[in-house]
Design a protein around this motif. Structure first.
Motif, PDB file in Angstrom:
ATOM      1  N   ALA A  79     -51.705  24.167  -1.793  1.00 59.82           N
ATOM      2  CA  ALA A  79     -51.243  25.554  -1.913  1.00 59.82           C
ATOM      3  C   ALA A  79     -50.288  25.903  -0.772  1.00 59.82           C
ATOM      4  O   ALA A  79     -49.245  26.539  -0.987  1.00 59.82           O
ATOM      5  N   LEU A  80     -50.618  25.475   0.450  1.00 57.99           N
ATOM      6  CA  LEU A  80     -49.758  25.778   1.593  1.00 57.99           C
ATOM      7  C   LEU A  80     -48.396  25.097   1.465  1.00 57.99           C
ATOM      8  O   LEU A  80     -47.361  25.691   1.799  1.00 57.99           O
ATOM      9  N   THR A 133     -41.139  31.382   8.266  1.00 63.54           N
ATOM     10  CA  THR A 133     -42.261  31.617   7.348  1.00 63.54           C
ATOM     11  C   THR A 133     -42.763  30.304   6.770  1.00 63.54           C
ATOM     12  O   THR A 133     -43.979  30.066   6.683  1.00 63.54           O
ATOM     13  N   ALA A 134     -41.846  29.421   6.381  1.00 63.37           N
ATOM     14  CA  ALA A 134     -42.227  28.107   5.848  1.00 63.37           C
ATOM     15  C   ALA A 134     -43.026  27.319   6.880  1.00 63.37           C
ATOM     16  O   ALA A 134     -44.042  26.680   6.548  1.00 63.37           O
ATOM     17  N   LEU A 135     -42.608  27.385   8.146  1.00 58.65           N
ATOM     18  CA  LEU A 135     -43.307  26.653   9.209  1.00 58.65           C
ATOM     19  C   LEU A 135     -44.729  27.178   9.402  1.00 58.65           C
ATOM     20  O   LEU A 135     -45.688  26.394   9.499  1.00 58.65           O
ATOM     21  N   PHE A 136     -44.902  28.495   9.436  1.00 62.81           N
ATOM     22  CA  PHE A 136     -46.221  29.059   9.708  1.00 62.81           C
ATOM     23  C   PHE A 136     -47.186  28.877   8.535  1.00 62.81           C
ATOM     24  O   PHE A 136     -48.408  28.844   8.744  1.00 62.81           O
ATOM     25  N   PHE A 137     -46.677  28.736   7.325  1.00 58.94           N
ATOM     26  CA  PHE A 137     -47.567  28.401   6.211  1.00 58.94           C
ATOM     27  C   PHE A 137     -48.210  27.035   6.450  1.00 58.94           C
ATOM     28  O   PHE A 137     -49.408  26.847   6.215  1.00 58.94           O
ATOM     29  N   LEU A 138     -47.414  26.089   6.914  1.00 59.74           N
ATOM     30  CA  LEU A 138     -47.953  24.756   7.175  1.00 59.74           C
ATOM     31  C   LEU A 138     -48.922  24.762   8.356  1.00 59.74           C
ATOM     32  O   LEU A 138     -49.897  23.999   8.377  1.00 59.74           O
ATOM     33  N   SER A 182     -44.718  26.912   1.373  1.00 59.00           N
ATOM     34  CA  SER A 182     -43.711  26.522   2.352  1.00 59.00           C
ATOM     35  C   SER A 182     -42.426  26.042   1.686  1.00 59.00           C
ATOM     36  O   SER A 182     -41.321  26.386   2.114  1.00 59.00           O
ATOM     37  N   SER A 183     -42.541  25.274   0.614  1.00 55.96           N
ATOM     38  CA  SER A 183     -41.362  24.763  -0.085  1.00 55.96           C
ATOM     39  C   SER A 183     -40.520  25.888  -0.667  1.00 55.96           C
ATOM     40  O   SER A 183     -39.278  25.868  -0.595  1.00 55.96           O
ATOM     41  N   VAL A 184     -41.190  26.881  -1.241  1.00 56.20           N
ATOM     42  CA  VAL A 184     -40.469  28.021  -1.806  1.00 56.20           C
ATOM     43  C   VAL A 184     -39.702  28.766  -0.713  1.00 56.20           C
ATOM     44  O   VAL A 184     -38.559  29.189  -0.901  1.00 56.20           O
ATOM     45  N   CYS A 185     -40.308  28.905   0.462  1.00 56.43           N
ATOM     46  CA  CYS A 185     -39.645  29.600   1.573  1.00 56.43           C
ATOM     47  C   CYS A 185     -38.406  28.843   2.048  1.00 56.43           C
ATOM     48  O   CYS A 185     -37.399  29.460   2.422  1.00 56.43           O
ATOM     49  N   VAL A 186     -38.458  27.517   2.050  1.00 57.28           N
ATOM     50  CA  VAL A 186     -37.297  26.713   2.444  1.00 57.28           C
ATOM     51  C   VAL A 186     -36.141  26.931   1.465  1.00 57.28           C
ATOM     52  O   VAL A 186     -34.980  27.085   1.869  1.00 57.28           O
ATOM     53  N   LEU A 239     -51.091  26.909   8.999  1.00 56.22           N
ATOM     54  CA  LEU A 239     -52.417  27.375   8.564  1.00 56.22           C
ATOM     55  C   LEU A 239     -53.366  26.220   8.302  1.00 56.22           C
ATOM     56  O   LEU A 239     -54.590  26.393   8.294  1.00 56.22           O
ATOM     57  N   ASN A 240     -52.821  25.008   8.074  1.00 58.65           N
ATOM     58  CA  ASN A 240     -53.671  23.861   7.775  1.00 58.65           C
ATOM     59  C   ASN A 240     -54.298  23.264   9.031  1.00 58.65           C
ATOM     60  O   ASN A 240     -55.171  22.414   8.937  1.00 58.65           O
ATOM     61  N   ILE A 241     -53.853  23.714  10.211  1.00 60.00           N
ATOM     62  CA  ILE A 241     -54.416  23.194  11.455  1.00 60.00           C
ATOM     63  C   ILE A 241     -55.871  23.661  11.599  1.00 60.00           C
ATOM     64  O   ILE A 241     -56.187  24.825  11.372  1.00 60.00           O
ATOM     65  N   CYS A 242     -56.734  22.751  11.970  1.00 63.30           N
ATOM     66  CA  CYS A 242     -58.147  23.102  12.184  1.00 63.30           C
ATOM     67  C   CYS A 242     -58.249  24.031  13.389  1.00 63.30           C
ATOM     68  O   CYS A 242     -57.901  23.645  14.513  1.00 63.30           O
ATOM     69  N   THR A 243     -58.692  25.232  13.157  1.00 57.72           N
ATOM     70  CA  THR A 243     -58.681  26.229  14.221  1.00 57.72           C
ATOM     71  C   THR A 243     -59.892  27.147  14.121  1.00 57.72           C
ATOM     72  O   THR A 243     -60.680  27.070  13.171  1.00 57.72           O
TER      73      THR A 243
END
Length: 493
Positions: free
Chosen positions: A462-463, A382-387, A467-471, A389-393
């Protein structure tokens, strides 16, 4: 000659001893516990009915919680609300949930799970209907807070399911309850796409109250928890319940008499912080808070990304200038009025379906890897996928990331719900679930301000926070002191 007669003497003495009954050796009457009865009866028709009725509480809860996400753009326009005012609605719903969750847990351990579940449904249905007549923003906030208070008692349905299920079926049946939450989420989004553009958000709330009212009438088919009854000394009621389940399942009870120690001290906060459970309780609280923060953050961020188009590459280049000009005009007004289009509802439905995408893997992980390791893995992902989201897509890429995030956060909730219900004994199971649910809502109260306020100012910030909370939660899950896989439910501490 003496050696030849000696065995004869011994044999004759043995015959005499066998012929004389020994009054001291009397068979004690057989006894059995509720745990023995549940395991002996096994899984059957009663548990299917239990799964359908108590699982349907998730439909009602999902509809009431997801309602805010689909109604927010409408009330923002109708009452000219600023960002913090929209976020405040969600925060107050979870504040009501937080306050009453502890109270309902305390009362459920003392007076019964079934009674508290019924009261919470009556309370929630009543105030939900009143919400549809809200004359102003203040009334809307107050009445939705009252709805949050009622929804907090729905967790007793999970406890009743847990206490009636045999050990080997808990790891399979409880995660499948996610299907009901998914059904409720899809139902409210589908209804919103049809009802809001035609007859308005007030009728959406009235229609959304109907499933809860119907479910109240179905509760009479589910009895009070037998584990709770024996803990209060009401052995006859517990025995009658177990006999009814055995008849429905076409099975039999163990031979003997039902016995359990009467537990006078039930539902005490001090027990949660006892030396045996102190570390477990504190780590569970951290995990619940973080999972809720991530879960509702994803839900609200999904709506916010769609409403404000906060994703690069989601619009053709020809529209960039027009969007920039529009944003400058909207920045002068406190109201950002942008209602959901049909495509936005479709995107929400696709991302919501993601909640069940990992359910089979989640069930396998829970039953083979154990609760702790399974939760640690899904929290790390979950922490990885939050980060990511910042990818330009593109919009398709955004939908894919949201799909996986919803799947992961749903798996997290599945696992921690099961673990919390299993790790505590009957005397404080409802209180343990209630306090965890209460701490959980603190995360849910903070999430709107991150997803709906901070995300507008700093998307990456925000992302990173999510992510930090999930870790932190992943580390807490991995280091939990008790593993409940294959462990019988405890009756006493």
């Amino acid at each position: 000659a003496a050696k030849q007669t000696e065995p004869v003497t011994v044999i004759s003495l043995r015959k005499l001893s066998l012929g004389v009954p020994e009054p001291q050796q009397q068979k004690e009457p057989r006894t059995f516990t509720v745990e023995d009865a549940v395991e002996t009866i096994g899984f059957g028709r009663f548990h299917i009915a239990l799964f359908l009725i108590m699982g349907s509480t998730g439909v009602v809860e999902a509809m009431e919680i997801m309602l805010i996400a689909v109604v927010s753009p409408v009330i923002r326009c109708e009452w000219q609300l600023e960002n913090w005012q929209v976020a405040f609605v969600t925060t107050m719903v979870f504040f009501g949930y937080m306050v009453s969750s502890i109270l309902f847990g305390l009362l459920a351990d003392r007076y019964g799970r079934w009674k508290i579940l019924l009261i919470s449904f009556l309370w929630g249905a009543y105030f939900s209907l009143l919400t549809s007549f809200s004359p102003s923003y203040i009334w809307f906030v107050f009445l939705r807070t009252m709805v949050g208070c009622g929804v907090s008692g729905h967790a007793q349905g999970l406890i009743i399911k847990t206490e009636f299920l045999p050990t080997k079926y808990r790891g399979y049946m409880l995660p499948l309850s996610q299907v009901f939450w998914l059904a409720g989420s899809l139902l409210i989004i589908g209804l919103a796409s049809v009802v809001i553009p035609t007859i308005g958000w007030r009728w959406l709330i009235r229609i959304a109250s109907i499933p809860g009212i119907i479910l109240i009438m179905a509760f009479k088919f589910i009895p009070e928890s037998a584990r709770f009854n024996v803990s209060t000394g009401n052995t006859q009621a517990a025995l009658a319940t177990l006999q009814r389940i055995a008849r429905m399942n076409r099975s039999v009870l163990p031979e003997g008499r039902l016995v359990e120690p009467i537990l006078e001290k039930r539902g005490r906060f001090a027990d949660l912080l006892d030396a045996k459970y102190l570390r477990t309780t504190l780590q569970i609280w951290v995990i619940w808070l973080g999972i809720s923060f991530a879960y509702y953050g994803v839900i609200l961020a999904s709506a916010e990304l769609l409403e404000r188009d906060l994703v690069c590459g989601s619009k053709p280049e020809s529209q960039v200038a027009a969007v920039t000009a529009g944003d400058s005009e909207e920045s002068q007004s406190p109201c950002h009025c942008h209602l959901f289009a049909p495509s936005d509802y479709r995107t929400m439905i696709i991302s919501t379906v993601g909640e069940i995408a990992l359910n089979p893997l989640n069930i396998l992980g829970i039953n083979f890897l154990g609760r702790r390791l399974s939760l640690a893995i899904t929290m790390g992902c979950t922490a990885l996928f939050f980060l990511l989201l910042n990818i330009c897509t593109s919009s398709a890429g955004l939908i894919g990331f949201l799909f996986m995030l919803r799947a992961l956060v749903a798996a997290n909730f599945n696992t921690i719900y099961i673990y919390t219900a299993e790790v505590y004994p009957t005397t404080m199971r409802a209180l343990g679930m209630g306090t965890s649910g209460s701490l959980c809502r603190i995360g849910a109260m903070v999430a709107p301000f991150i997803s709906q306020v901070l995300m507008s100012a700093s998307f990456l910030g925000a992302l990173c926070l999510f992510s930090s909370v999930c870790v932190i939660c992943a580390i807490s899950a991995f280091t939990l002191p008790i593993e409940t896989k294959g462990r019988a439910l405890q009756q006493i501490k």
